[in-house]
Design a protein around this motif. Structure first.
Motif, mmCIF file in Angstrom:
data_model
loop_
_atom_site.group_PDB
_atom_site.id
_atom_site.type_symbol
_atom_site.label_atom_id
_atom_site.label_comp_id
_atom_site.label_asym_id
_atom_site.label_seq_id
_atom_site.Cartn_x
_atom_site.Cartn_y
_atom_site.Cartn_z
ATOM 1 N N ASP A 42 0.816 -1.217 0.000
ATOM 2 C CA ASP A 42 0.000 0.000 0.000
ATOM 3 C C ASP A 42 0.849 1.266 0.000
ATOM 4 O O ASP A 42 0.380 2.335 0.387
ATOM 5 C CB ASP A 42 -0.943 -0.010 1.205
ATOM 6 N N GLY A 45 -0.963 3.433 -2.284
ATOM 7 C CA GLY A 45 -2.396 3.174 -2.267
ATOM 8 C C GLY A 45 -2.644 1.728 -2.662
ATOM 9 O O GLY A 45 -1.855 1.141 -3.401
ATOM 10 N N GLY A 47 -3.959 -1.396 -4.584
ATOM 11 C CA GLY A 47 -4.360 -1.667 -5.961
ATOM 12 C C GLY A 47 -3.703 -0.771 -6.990
ATOM 13 O O GLY A 47 -4.207 -0.635 -8.097
ATOM 14 N N LEU A 48 -2.565 -0.208 -6.654
ATOM 15 C CA LEU A 48 -1.850 0.649 -7.604
ATOM 16 C C LEU A 48 -0.470 0.077 -7.889
ATOM 17 O O LEU A 48 0.277 -0.248 -6.963
ATOM 18 C CB LEU A 48 -1.683 2.057 -7.050
ATOM 19 N N THR A 50 2.854 1.386 -9.197
ATOM 20 C CA THR A 50 3.437 2.714 -9.357
ATOM 21 C C THR A 50 4.930 2.593 -9.604
ATOM 22 O O THR A 50 5.639 1.932 -8.846
ATOM 23 C CB THR A 50 3.202 3.561 -8.084
ATOM 24 N N GLN A 56 1.623 5.332 -13.125
ATOM 25 C CA GLN A 56 0.845 4.618 -12.112
ATOM 26 C C GLN A 56 -0.400 4.065 -12.780
ATOM 27 O O GLN A 56 -0.937 4.669 -13.693
ATOM 28 C CB GLN A 56 0.464 5.601 -11.006
ATOM 29 N N ARG A 57 -0.870 2.932 -12.273
ATOM 30 C CA ARG A 57 -2.063 2.319 -12.859
ATOM 31 C C ARG A 57 -2.838 1.562 -11.786
ATOM 32 O O ARG A 57 -2.258 0.829 -10.997
ATOM 33 C CB ARG A 57 -1.639 1.370 -13.971
ATOM 34 N N GLN A 58 -4.154 1.743 -11.798
ATOM 35 C CA GLN A 58 -5.052 0.994 -10.917
ATOM 36 C C GLN A 58 -5.191 -0.415 -11.479
ATOM 37 O O GLN A 58 -5.433 -0.592 -12.675
ATOM 38 C CB GLN A 58 -6.423 1.672 -10.866
ATOM 39 N N VAL A 59 -5.014 -1.429 -10.605
ATOM 40 C CA VAL A 59 -5.061 -2.823 -11.042
ATOM 41 C C VAL A 59 -5.798 -3.656 -10.004
ATOM 42 O O VAL A 59 -6.138 -3.176 -8.929
ATOM 43 C CB VAL A 59 -3.630 -3.385 -11.259
ATOM 44 N N ASP A 60 -6.009 -4.911 -10.325
ATOM 45 C CA ASP A 60 -6.592 -5.842 -9.360
ATOM 46 C C ASP A 60 -5.528 -6.233 -8.337
ATOM 47 O O ASP A 60 -4.327 -6.156 -8.611
ATOM 48 C CB ASP A 60 -7.115 -7.090 -10.072
ATOM 49 N N THR A 61 -5.985 -6.655 -7.180
ATOM 50 C CA THR A 61 -5.060 -7.090 -6.134
ATOM 51 C C THR A 61 -5.202 -8.579 -5.887
ATOM 52 O O THR A 61 -6.228 -9.178 -6.193
ATOM 53 C CB THR A 61 -5.322 -6.335 -4.817
#
Length: 183
Positions: A42, A45, A47-48, A50, A56-61
């Motif tokens: 984290d 953040g 699910g990122l 970076t 940076q990209r929002q992705v699945d965890t």
């Protein structure tokens, strides 16, 4: 034939940058990819993915309960960041995803912790990956960095503690083997 790839390095070698570039290359060709990172990472953040360079990209965890076979999407490639946090079973699932389902899987992660011990996910990736690549990095002395050193707020080396402690440049340094043992 699809493969399971493991691309590893010491801290700060550009693993996340490389992963984001691979995702971009697939998507630029109209292909869909599935990206994952560990829920426990984290730093920027949840699910990122970076890069220290900025992208940076929002992705699945994923966590220890994630079943990659059950969640297997119809995509051109699966990309996993922070792969050292995978379980043995998850590495086996990703290997099966590549071998049986024909989906290339590229995992990026650390090979060992701040004590020089392997992470479980990395150990199983080293055992099962069809293709293993070291991403090179440099120690402060100029030699190739292969190890990770945990440091406190004053930059002093920490030699004891839990295997997992999430942190970035404020908590970790990369080192060659000689510097790892002499510090």
């Amino acid at each position: 034939m699809a493969k399971l790839y493991f691309r590893y390095s010491a801290m700060n070698a550009g693993k996340s940058t490389a992963l984001l570039q691979v995702a971009h290359n697939y998507e630029e060709q109209g292909q869909q990819v599935k990206l994952y990172t560990a829920v426990i990472d984290d730093r920027y953040g949840v699910g990122l993915i970076t890069s220290r360079l900025g992208p940076q990209r929002q992705v699945d965890t994923f966590d220890t309960g994630t079943n990659f076979l059950a969640a297997a999407p119809k995509v051109a490639c699966v990309l996993v960041d922070e792969a050292q946090f995978l379980t043995k079973e998850q590495v086996q699932q990703l290997h099966q995803l590549a071998q049986v389902k024909g989906v290339p899987v590229i995992c990026y992660g650390l090979r060992s912790d701040f004590r020089g011990d392997p992470f479980p996910g990395s150990a199983y990736l080293l055992a099962l990956a069809d293709d293993i690549e070291e991403i090179k990095n440099i120690c402060t002395c100029g030699k190739k960095a292969t190890m990770n050193v945990r440091v406190d707020e004053q930059g002093r080396r920490i030699r004891e503690g839990e295997q997992v402690s999430i942190g970035g440049n404020e908590s970790y340094r990369q080192a060659c083997g000689r510097c790892f043992y002499s510090q």
